[in-house]
Design an enzyme around this catalytic site. Sequence first.
Site, PDB file in Angstrom:
ATOM      1  N   ASP A  96      34.056 -49.478 -13.160  1.00  0.00           N
ATOM      2  CA  ASP A  96      33.560 -50.129 -11.949  1.00  0.00           C
ATOM      3  C   ASP A  96      34.718 -50.953 -11.378  1.00  0.00           C
ATOM      4  OD1 ASP A  96      31.259 -49.448 -13.578  1.00  0.00           O
ATOM      5  OD2 ASP A  96      30.032 -50.795 -12.368  1.00  0.00           O
ATOM      6  N   LYS A 160      28.701 -49.182  -5.160  1.00  0.00           N
ATOM      7  CA  LYS A 160      27.964 -50.286  -5.787  1.00  0.00           C
ATOM      8  C   LYS A 160      27.940 -51.486  -4.857  1.00  0.00           C
ATOM      9  CE  LYS A 160      28.562 -53.256  -9.897  1.00  0.00           C
ATOM     10  NZ  LYS A 160      29.336 -53.417 -11.138  1.00  0.00           N
ATOM     11  N   LYS A 189      24.645 -47.759  -6.907  1.00  0.00           N
ATOM     12  CA  LYS A 189      24.309 -48.739  -7.943  1.00  0.00           C
ATOM     13  C   LYS A 189      24.038 -50.081  -7.279  1.00  0.00           C
ATOM     14  CE  LYS A 189      26.212 -51.285 -11.913  1.00  0.00           C
ATOM     15  NZ  LYS A 189      27.271 -51.362 -12.947  1.00  0.00           N
TER      16      LYS A 189
END
Length: 230
Positions: A96, A160, A189
Amino acid sequence: MTFQLSVTELANMVDHTLLKADAQKAGFEKLCQEADDYGFKMVAINSAPVSLCRELLKESPVHVGAAIGFPLGQTTIATKVFEVTDAIKNGADEIDYVINIGELKEGNLAYIEQEMKEIVAVCQAENILSKVILENCYLTDEEKIAVCEIAKRVKPTFVKTSTGFGTGGATVDDVKLMKEVVGADVKVKAAGGIRDFSTAKAMVEAGAERLGTSSGIQIVNEYQALVKKS
């Protein structure tokens, strides 16, 4: 809308998170044990404890996810690429990374695309899942759309919403917007401020396929209780 997921399926969408500056070995041991016990998808950690968590989870299907350029995104592309490579070498199977928010605010979309291409290429070469953190609390809708359009071309695994360290976290509107732009090409996400089942449910129904939270146990237990009651 009836919530269709089983308790197990919801748990398997959770990235169980410990990203505090003062996190220590006992905290990571607890995090990994909980993730394994509850069937969470991943432990979300900074890159330094990756090898520890990989060892703790070596017999488990739970993934180890490293946060890169975290939480500000203000390191060079080369630095982020090195951090990604190092984390993968140490056992990370998900990445991430935080985009360079300043470059996006300057309108330098070519930079954002190059950064994404280089990081996603490293992940794809190693068959590692990649997630691009936008940090939406600092962005206009136009900027969110621009990054998601780049992602649609570059194809990271996920876009995300947030780090959880900014001025705001995931919102239903942002998840819907991001999903609308990326379509079926990229997953979404939601992370930041997801602390109960009703919020988690709203994010999933808006299009999120992964939830970043340190409240996964509470969320799953709450849903389990509701399922039993019904």
